[in-house]
Design an enzyme around this catalytic site. Structure first.
Site, PDB file in Angstrom:
ATOM      1  N   GLU A 246      38.858  46.784  36.401  1.00  0.00           N
ATOM      2  CA  GLU A 246      38.036  45.465  36.680  1.00  0.00           C
ATOM      3  C   GLU A 246      36.706  45.653  37.784  1.00  0.00           C
ATOM      4  O   GLU A 246      36.635  46.534  38.072  1.00  0.00           O
ATOM      5  CB  GLU A 246      38.850  44.171  37.206  1.00  0.00           C
ATOM      6  CG  GLU A 246      39.102  44.424  38.731  1.00  0.00           C
ATOM      7  CD  GLU A 246      39.349  43.279  39.606  1.00  0.00           C
ATOM      8  OE1 GLU A 246      38.349  42.313  39.488  1.00  0.00           O
ATOM      9  OE2 GLU A 246      40.335  43.100  40.317  1.00  0.00           O
TER      10      GLU A 246
ATOM     11  N   LYS B 211      47.727  38.773  48.127  1.00  0.00           N
ATOM     12  CA  LYS B 211      47.156  38.665  49.485  1.00  0.00           C
ATOM     13  C   LYS B 211      47.571  37.709  50.211  1.00  0.00           C
ATOM     14  O   LYS B 211      47.903  36.529  49.590  1.00  0.00           O
ATOM     15  CB  LYS B 211      45.455  38.651  49.239  1.00  0.00           C
ATOM     16  CG  LYS B 211      45.142  39.504  50.384  1.00  0.00           C
ATOM     17  CD  LYS B 211      43.335  39.422  49.921  1.00  0.00           C
ATOM     18  CE  LYS B 211      42.842  41.000  50.086  1.00  0.00           C
ATOM     19  NZ  LYS B 211      41.793  41.164  49.220  1.00  0.00           N
TER      20      LYS B 211
HETATM   21  N1  PSU Z   1      41.855  39.571  45.345  1.00  0.00           N
HETATM   22  C1  PSU Z   1      41.538  40.661  45.928  1.00  0.00           C
HETATM   23  N2  PSU Z   1      40.157  41.193  45.870  1.00  0.00           N
HETATM   24  C2  PSU Z   1      39.618  40.973  44.607  1.00  0.00           C
HETATM   25  C3  PSU Z   1      40.195  39.520  43.838  1.00  0.00           C
HETATM   26  C4  PSU Z   1      41.117  39.227  44.334  1.00  0.00           C
HETATM   27  O1  PSU Z   1      42.099  41.082  46.926  1.00  0.00           O
HETATM   28  O2  PSU Z   1      38.622  41.483  44.122  1.00  0.00           O
HETATM   29  C5  PSU Z   1      39.214  39.074  42.519  1.00  0.00           C
HETATM   30  C6  PSU Z   1      39.882  39.630  41.434  1.00  0.00           C
HETATM   31  O3  PSU Z   1      38.821  39.870  40.555  1.00  0.00           O
HETATM   32  C7  PSU Z   1      40.765  38.617  40.824  1.00  0.00           C
HETATM   33  C8  PSU Z   1      39.860  37.335  41.407  1.00  0.00           C
HETATM   34  O4  PSU Z   1      40.931  38.516  39.609  1.00  0.00           O
HETATM   35  O5  PSU Z   1      39.252  37.736  42.734  1.00  0.00           O
HETATM   36  C9  PSU Z   1      40.537  35.821  41.475  1.00  0.00           C
HETATM   37  O6  PSU Z   1      39.584  34.905  41.822  1.00  0.00           O
HETATM   38  P1  PSU Z   1      40.098  33.588  41.450  1.00  0.00           P
HETATM   39  O7  PSU Z   1      40.918  33.326  42.803  1.00  0.00           O
HETATM   40  O8  PSU Z   1      38.710  32.644  41.726  1.00  0.00           O
HETATM   41  O9  PSU Z   1      40.730  33.382  40.192  1.00  0.00           O
END
Ligand code: PSU
Ligand code: MN
Length: 307
Positions: free
Chosen positions: A26, A160
């Protein structure tokens, strides 16, 4: 129809055509998850690790409105430095394409683009999930709904604890998404190997993982799989240190009223700041470890497919 929007890097297209293993990676982790220059260095090293383990890497993003499956080194460098790249989840894709701008893909949108290209295995750091306090805010990452419907396996280091891990697991269960522990019975919590929550199945080898994945999709069971791979012991953080940092980051986000798509990047940056960068080192190492397992899984899956 979708092919006219898609640019598959020649090396990736060739691997797919020849039935070779490919691993999707990603780009939100590059643009919003880590600072420059560590983000670029990590992204390039992750690609090397995928190669060393027998698969072809395909870092995914949207550049100038084109859906890119496989980036060049220059494109990765550009994404890592650019300031105006838009964090792009499922709902954003049509607009980033229509405007012809740059978008960094989250887990959800990387899965979508990977699936369009025919890539089945994806490595990242951590997935989005149900946020703490979601009972009030409804903040549930689109990553979870994507896992429910798109056929891509996601190798990550668990969830996390900026998230409500228990609610995240409940959501995945409701939507039929298997949560597998790679060589562990406990769901890892990204920076730490422990979370206090169990996984649905413990699987100890890439071939066993590939066999289950193939069975799932052969049976028409739509959706992805979470392969939770614990951070190597040597790089795991102290539980109390990281818990305290996360709790104070969550509190500050609440006080500042940080919401919506800003929430995850804010929390990630805050935790890094509060741990004086040691969380960034852990983050980098766990991504390397996930790239290795994802490549091994992709190789075994492809071997089964080619039989
Ligand atoms: N968790 C991490 N590192 C990240 C992300 C999540 O530890 O970089 C990023 C990933 O791209 C994940 C996104 O898909 O954040 C999720 O964002 P949201 O909660 O806004 O959907
Ligand atoms: Mn959200």
């Amino acid at each position: 129809m979708f092919r006219k929007y898609l640019d598959i890097k020649p090396e990736v297209a060739k691997a797919l055509a020849e039935g070779k293993a490919v691993v999707a990676l990603e780009s939100t982790i590059i643009s919003h998850g880590m600072p420059y220059p560590q983000n670029v260095k990590t992204a390039l090293e992750v690609e090397s690790i995928v190669r060393e383990n027998g698969a072809i890497p395909a870092t995914i993003a949207i550049l100038g409105g084109r859906l890119k499956v496989g980036l060049t080194e220059d494109e990765i460098e550009y994404l890592g430095k650019a300031k105006n790249v838009i964090k792009t989840s499922r709902r954003d894709i049509p607009f980033i394409v229509a405007k012809g701008v740059d978008g960094a893909t989250t887990v959800a949108s990387t899965m979508i683009l990977a699936a369009l290209a025919g890539v089945k295995v994806f490595a990242t750091g951590g997935i989005g999930g149900v946020h703490r306090g979601a009972q009030e805010t409804y903040d549930v990452s689109a990553d979870l709904q994507e896992l429910a419907q798109t056929n891509v396996a996601v190798v990550c280091a668990g969830a996390k604890s900026i998230l409500d891990i228990g609610l995240t697991l409940e959501y995945l269960e409701t939507h039929g998404v298997p949560v597998v522990g790679y060589q562990t019975e406990e769901l890892p919590a990204f920076y730490t190997r422990k979370s206090g929550f169990g996984v649905d199945y413990r699987i100890d080898s890439p071939v066993e993982l590939a066999t289950a994945l193939k069975a799932k999709w052969d049976l028409g069971l739509q959706g992805g799989m979470v392969v939770a791979n614990p951070i190597p012991e040597a790089y795991a953080m102290d539980y109390d240190v990281i818990t305290e940092a996360i709790n104070s980051a969550v509190k500050e986000a609440e006080e500042k009223g940080i919401k919506g798509k800003e929430s995850t990047p804010f929390l990630l940056a805050k935790v890094k700041e509060l741990t004086a960068g040691t969380s960034l080192d852990a983050n980098i190492q766990l991504v390397y470890n996930n790239a290795k397992v994802a490549a091994q899984l992709a190789v075994e899956y492809q071997t089964l497919q080619n039989k």
